[in-house]
Design a protein around this motif. Structure first.
Motif, PDB file in Angstrom:
ATOM      1  N   PHE A  56      98.671 -48.090 -58.029  1.00  0.00           N
ATOM      2  CA  PHE A  56      97.096 -47.615 -57.901  1.00  0.00           C
ATOM      3  C   PHE A  56      96.431 -47.715 -59.066  1.00  0.00           C
ATOM      4  O   PHE A  56      95.216 -48.356 -58.903  1.00  0.00           O
ATOM      5  N   PRO A  57      96.852 -47.284 -60.024  1.00  0.00           N
ATOM      6  CA  PRO A  57      96.035 -47.425 -61.460  1.00  0.00           C
ATOM      7  C   PRO A  57      95.590 -48.666 -61.772  1.00  0.00           C
ATOM      8  O   PRO A  57      94.475 -48.976 -62.082  1.00  0.00           O
ATOM      9  N   HIS A  58      96.636 -49.613 -61.370  1.00  0.00           N
ATOM     10  CA  HIS A  58      96.569 -51.233 -61.644  1.00  0.00           C
ATOM     11  C   HIS A  58      95.373 -51.938 -60.996  1.00  0.00           C
ATOM     12  O   HIS A  58      94.488 -52.603 -61.192  1.00  0.00           O
ATOM     13  N   TYR A  59      95.516 -51.401 -59.706  1.00  0.00           N
ATOM     14  CA  TYR A  59      94.603 -51.802 -58.816  1.00  0.00           C
ATOM     15  C   TYR A  59      93.151 -51.206 -58.959  1.00  0.00           C
ATOM     16  O   TYR A  59      92.181 -52.152 -58.921  1.00  0.00           O
ATOM     17  N   ILE A  60      92.898 -50.122 -59.488  1.00  0.00           N
ATOM     18  CA  ILE A  60      91.640 -49.617 -59.754  1.00  0.00           C
ATOM     19  C   ILE A  60      91.203 -50.265 -61.077  1.00  0.00           C
ATOM     20  O   ILE A  60      90.008 -50.596 -60.998  1.00  0.00           O
ATOM     21  N   LYS A  61      91.952 -50.696 -61.960  1.00  0.00           N
ATOM     22  CA  LYS A  61      91.635 -51.369 -63.189  1.00  0.00           C
ATOM     23  C   LYS A  61      91.113 -52.843 -62.810  1.00  0.00           C
ATOM     24  O   LYS A  61      90.333 -53.313 -63.286  1.00  0.00           O
ATOM     25  N   LYS A  62      91.649 -53.215 -61.683  1.00  0.00           N
ATOM     26  CA  LYS A  62      91.249 -54.782 -61.181  1.00  0.00           C
ATOM     27  C   LYS A  62      89.809 -54.512 -60.741  1.00  0.00           C
ATOM     28  O   LYS A  62      89.038 -55.496 -60.959  1.00  0.00           O
ATOM     29  N   LEU A  63      89.831 -53.598 -59.901  1.00  0.00           N
ATOM     30  CA  LEU A  63      88.341 -53.473 -59.331  1.00  0.00           C
ATOM     31  C   LEU A  63      86.978 -53.096 -60.690  1.00  0.00           C
ATOM     32  O   LEU A  63      86.095 -53.721 -60.316  1.00  0.00           O
ATOM     33  N   ALA A  64      87.589 -52.256 -61.450  1.00  0.00           N
ATOM     34  CA  ALA A  64      86.712 -52.094 -62.603  1.00  0.00           C
ATOM     35  C   ALA A  64      86.301 -53.165 -63.299  1.00  0.00           C
ATOM     36  O   ALA A  64      85.250 -53.424 -63.697  1.00  0.00           O
ATOM     37  N   ILE A  65      87.409 -54.075 -63.600  1.00  0.00           N
ATOM     38  CA  ILE A  65      87.121 -55.606 -64.266  1.00  0.00           C
ATOM     39  C   ILE A  65      86.193 -56.190 -63.620  1.00  0.00           C
ATOM     40  O   ILE A  65      85.285 -56.847 -64.151  1.00  0.00           O
ATOM     41  N   LEU A  66      86.382 -56.461 -62.380  1.00  0.00           N
ATOM     42  CA  LEU A  66      85.615 -57.282 -61.432  1.00  0.00           C
ATOM     43  C   LEU A  66      84.047 -56.848 -61.445  1.00  0.00           C
ATOM     44  O   LEU A  66      83.072 -57.520 -61.136  1.00  0.00           O
ATOM     45  N   THR A  67      83.832 -55.636 -61.523  1.00  0.00           N
ATOM     46  CA  THR A  67      82.513 -54.958 -61.496  1.00  0.00           C
ATOM     47  C   THR A  67      81.813 -54.333 -62.790  1.00  0.00           C
ATOM     48  O   THR A  67      80.918 -53.783 -62.753  1.00  0.00           O
ATOM     49  N   GLY A  68      82.819 -54.418 -63.866  1.00  0.00           N
ATOM     50  CA  GLY A  68      82.021 -54.011 -64.985  1.00  0.00           C
ATOM     51  C   GLY A  68      82.276 -52.527 -65.149  1.00  0.00           C
ATOM     52  O   GLY A  68      81.167 -52.015 -66.123  1.00  0.00           O
ATOM     53  N   LYS A  69      83.099 -52.008 -64.836  1.00  0.00           N
ATOM     54  CA  LYS A  69      83.201 -50.399 -64.734  1.00  0.00           C
ATOM     55  C   LYS A  69      84.767 -49.775 -65.384  1.00  0.00           C
ATOM     56  O   LYS A  69      85.104 -48.704 -64.959  1.00  0.00           O
ATOM     57  N   GLU A  70      84.964 -50.696 -66.162  1.00  0.00           N
ATOM     58  CA  GLU A  70      86.312 -50.444 -66.978  1.00  0.00           C
ATOM     59  C   GLU A  70      86.198 -48.679 -67.698  1.00  0.00           C
ATOM     60  O   GLU A  70      87.397 -47.978 -67.533  1.00  0.00           O
ATOM     61  N   ASP A  71      85.084 -48.346 -68.252  1.00  0.00           N
ATOM     62  CA  ASP A  71      85.071 -47.078 -68.963  1.00  0.00           C
ATOM     63  C   ASP A  71      85.261 -46.160 -67.829  1.00  0.00           C
ATOM     64  O   ASP A  71      85.851 -44.900 -67.970  1.00  0.00           O
ATOM     65  N   VAL A  72      84.317 -46.086 -66.736  1.00  0.00           N
ATOM     66  CA  VAL A  72      84.257 -45.197 -65.667  1.00  0.00           C
ATOM     67  C   VAL A  72      85.894 -45.136 -65.092  1.00  0.00           C
ATOM     68  O   VAL A  72      86.150 -44.143 -64.878  1.00  0.00           O
ATOM     69  N   ALA A  73      86.310 -46.041 -64.769  1.00  0.00           N
ATOM     70  CA  ALA A  73      87.687 -46.142 -64.341  1.00  0.00           C
ATOM     71  C   ALA A  73      88.814 -45.419 -65.203  1.00  0.00           C
ATOM     72  O   ALA A  73      89.753 -44.627 -64.434  1.00  0.00           O
ATOM     73  N   GLU A  74      88.665 -45.444 -66.477  1.00  0.00           N
ATOM     74  CA  GLU A  74      89.524 -44.873 -67.223  1.00  0.00           C
ATOM     75  C   GLU A  74      89.366 -43.366 -67.106  1.00  0.00           C
ATOM     76  O   GLU A  74      90.482 -42.583 -67.043  1.00  0.00           O
ATOM     77  N   LYS A  75      88.303 -42.719 -67.115  1.00  0.00           N
ATOM     78  CA  LYS A  75      88.026 -41.324 -66.945  1.00  0.00           C
ATOM     79  C   LYS A  75      88.532 -41.086 -65.811  1.00  0.00           C
ATOM     80  O   LYS A  75      88.905 -39.882 -65.484  1.00  0.00           O
ATOM     81  N   LEU A  76      88.070 -41.745 -64.454  1.00  0.00           N
ATOM     82  CA  LEU A  76      88.633 -41.445 -63.265  1.00  0.00           C
ATOM     83  C   LEU A  76      89.992 -41.117 -63.004  1.00  0.00           C
ATOM     84  O   LEU A  76      90.694 -40.328 -62.548  1.00  0.00           O
ATOM     85  N   LEU A  77      90.731 -42.196 -63.767  1.00  0.00           N
ATOM     86  CA  LEU A  77      92.111 -42.216 -63.450  1.00  0.00           C
ATOM     87  C   LEU A  77      92.829 -41.025 -64.318  1.00  0.00           C
ATOM     88  O   LEU A  77      93.856 -40.546 -64.186  1.00  0.00           O
ATOM     89  N   THR A  78      92.184 -40.813 -65.467  1.00  0.00           N
ATOM     90  CA  THR A  78      92.676 -39.692 -66.357  1.00  0.00           C
ATOM     91  C   THR A  78      92.595 -38.467 -65.503  1.00  0.00           C
ATOM     92  O   THR A  78      93.548 -37.444 -65.674  1.00  0.00           O
ATOM     93  N   LYS A  79      91.408 -38.097 -65.031  1.00  0.00           N
ATOM     94  CA  LYS A  79      91.317 -36.986 -64.180  1.00  0.00           C
ATOM     95  C   LYS A  79      92.043 -37.045 -63.058  1.00  0.00           C
ATOM     96  O   LYS A  79      92.871 -35.999 -62.677  1.00  0.00           O
ATOM     97  N   PHE A  80      92.432 -37.937 -62.356  1.00  0.00           N
ATOM     98  CA  PHE A  80      93.490 -38.264 -61.191  1.00  0.00           C
ATOM     99  C   PHE A  80      94.538 -37.839 -61.592  1.00  0.00           C
ATOM    100  O   PHE A  80      95.284 -36.870 -60.833  1.00  0.00           O
ATOM    101  N   ASP A  81      95.090 -38.420 -62.643  1.00  0.00           N
ATOM    102  CA  ASP A  81      96.518 -38.221 -63.317  1.00  0.00           C
ATOM    103  C   ASP A  81      96.684 -36.576 -63.575  1.00  0.00           C
ATOM    104  O   ASP A  81      97.636 -36.021 -63.330  1.00  0.00           O
ATOM    105  N   SER A  82      95.740 -36.093 -64.101  1.00  0.00           N
ATOM    106  CA  SER A  82      95.556 -34.605 -64.490  1.00  0.00           C
ATOM    107  C   SER A  82      95.800 -33.753 -63.262  1.00  0.00           C
ATOM    108  O   SER A  82      96.606 -32.790 -63.177  1.00  0.00           O
ATOM    109  N   ASP A  83      94.709 -33.930 -62.339  1.00  0.00           N
ATOM    110  CA  ASP A  83      94.874 -33.219 -60.886  1.00  0.00           C
ATOM    111  C   ASP A  83      96.193 -33.231 -60.357  1.00  0.00           C
ATOM    112  O   ASP A  83      96.596 -32.143 -59.871  1.00  0.00           O
TER     113      ASP A  83
END
Length: 478
Positions: A151-178
């Motif tokens: 899942f994290p790798h998939y989200i990072k691919k979406l983020a690269i395609l859309t220029g949202k890498e920083d947002v993805a990192e924050k979301l994944l960090t919160k996701f993992d914490s939750d």
């Protein structure tokens, strides 16, 4: 001699470095952001195709609901110019044009997207559609994480395609914490429950042990009783099981969870109990059969963490839905009332389907409150309470911070349980000041709220502690 040794060492070093790079590329599944040459973005999609784009996509059509949901989570909206037929979350999808990969590709080509997102099954089932888009010069990217760990790798691919890498990192960090917080809450639960998860009613299938849903069961503190199930085919998380194997474990199944979604209507307590032999299952006999929307536990989105919480509430309702957090001498807000009511009723959070939006709705529709955003921690409780009529609302506003009056709380109590009409056995001096006068009388007659020197005082604010005390009285009269 020294030169030969040095040359040999250099050769060994080069080979080692190449081997390390090869392993690293394999581990990262060829996700690269490349600023050299003619392409700024470069990555390999899940069909093995190398994707190259000069800049992040700004005109996107998403033909898979999980992609759509994750794009919105990454902060995209105007960039999404089209979605699939069955997309239903978040509510903003209702403003988007819909496209169908089973229909004429010219409709997609006509709006000139710079990125069309699909999943491998679409390319496999409708290769002509995909080929037509690619022939028209449209970038088509196929993505889908087969396992939870991807899942994290998939989200990072979406983020690269859309220029949202920083947002993805924050979301994944919160996701993992939750998820870690959930695991910490459930890992030491006493008497852990055995769970059977029905993925489809067809042949009573379940899920593979490495699937999103299996991980959700584990994180929620359950024991997947069908962990030995095998996939029906390569590349799917749906696993064979069947009636005979379920009934062999009938007395071991503490909780039976039935998944509902576009591909499966799902069973409920009644429909499952009338299946031949299923009335012998422990969970059926003890009425511990639950349904859950597939988007919460089987779809690769950030809502997965909500799905884990929902499963834990099914597995351990008394622990996960206790009302201890509300026992404070503070005025009760409408947001807190919503959460309190949903927990008290052990009500599953509302998750919309595409069918939900096809009906005409006079009152509030899911996700449209102007004063409650999707990022509000109590969003799901508020939406569920509102749509269950536990809390009064108008169409567009919830007023989450507004204090709750005794009059308003009386109506919530009335909606939460069946109360007998005692036909005016109590005299309330100020009943004429109550907006919900007859409801107030019934609530007082049943002993759920008390009077003060014969007065109900309907406009007075109620505290969280007082509200919990009233809810606890409901259990006494049942």
């Amino acid at each position: 001699m020294k030169r030969k040794i040095s040359a040999l060492l250099v050769l060994v070093l080069i080979v080692s470095l190449l081997g390390a790079c090869s392993k690293n590329e394999s581990a990262s599944a060829d996700v690269v952001k490349n600023n050299e040459g003619s392409s700024n973005i470069q990555l390999e999609d899940d069909s093995g195709k190398m994707i190259q784009m000069d800049t992040p996509a700004t005109k996107i059509i998403s033909l898979y609901s999980a992609h759509t949901e994750n794009l919105f989570a990454l902060g995209l909206d105007n960039e999404i110019i089209g979605i699939g037929r069955s997309d239903a979350y978040p509510a903003a999808v209702m403003t988007k044009d819909r496209f169908d990969y089973r229909a004429d590709p010219e409709k997609v080509i006509a709006v000139d997207p710079d990125l069309v997102l699909i999943r491998p099954r679409i390319k496999k089932s409708n290769p002509e559609f995909v080929q037509a888009l690619e022939n028209a010069g449209i970038t088509v990217v196929s993505l889908y994480p087969d396992k939870f760990e991807e899942f994290p790798h998939y989200i990072k691919k979406l983020a690269i395609l859309t220029g949202k890498e920083d947002v993805a990192e924050k979301l994944l960090t919160k996701f993992d914490s939750d998820l870690k917080n959930m695991e910490n809450m459930t890992k030491n639960m006493k008497n852990k429950v055995n769970v059977f998860f029905e993925s489809t009613e067809t042949e009573y299938r379940t899920i593979t042990k490495d699937s999103m849903a299996a991980m959700a069961i584990k994180l929620a503190g359950g024991n997947n009783i069908a962990a030995d199930a095998k996939a029906t085919r390569k590349g799917t998380s749906i696993a064979s099981y069947g009636e005979e194997r379920i009934l062999e474990k009938a007395d071991q199944i503490d909780v039976y969870v039935s998944q509902r979604g576009a591909m499966n209507s799902g069973g409920n307590l009644h429909s499952i109990s009338i299946r031949p032999g299923f009335d012998t299952i422990k969970a059926v006999k003890e009425e511990r059969v639950y349904t859950i929307n597939e988007k919460l536990v089987s779809s690769p989105t950030f809502r997965f963490s909500k799905g884990v919480l929902e499963l834990s509430r099914m597995f351990y309702p008394e622990e996960m839905d206790n009302l201890d957090e509300f026992k404070k001498e503070e005025p009760l807000t409408r947001a807190q009332l919503a959460k309190m009511a949903v927990k008290f009723k052990h009500k599953g959070i509302f998750a919309p389907t595409s069918k939900y939006y096809k009906k005409e709705r006079k009152g509030h529709s899911f996700g449209t409150f102007k004063d409650v955003t999707i990022n509000d921690p109590k969003f799901d409780y508020i939406e569920t309470a509102a749509l269950s009529s536990y809390v009064d609302t108008d169409k567009d506003h919830f007023y989450p911070d507004k204090k709750v009056t005794r009059d308003e709380f009386a109506k919530t109590l009335y909606m939460l349980t069946d109360l007998k009409d005692q036909e005016g056995t109590v005299n309330i001096k100020d009943i004429d000041k109550a907006e919900n006068d007859r409801i107030v009388e019934i609530v007082v007659e049943n002993g759920l709220m008390t009077l003060k020197q014969g007065n109900f005082m309907p406009t007075e604010m109620i505290t969280e502690k007082e509200a919990v005390e009233s809810l606890e009285k409901i259990k006494e009269i049942k």
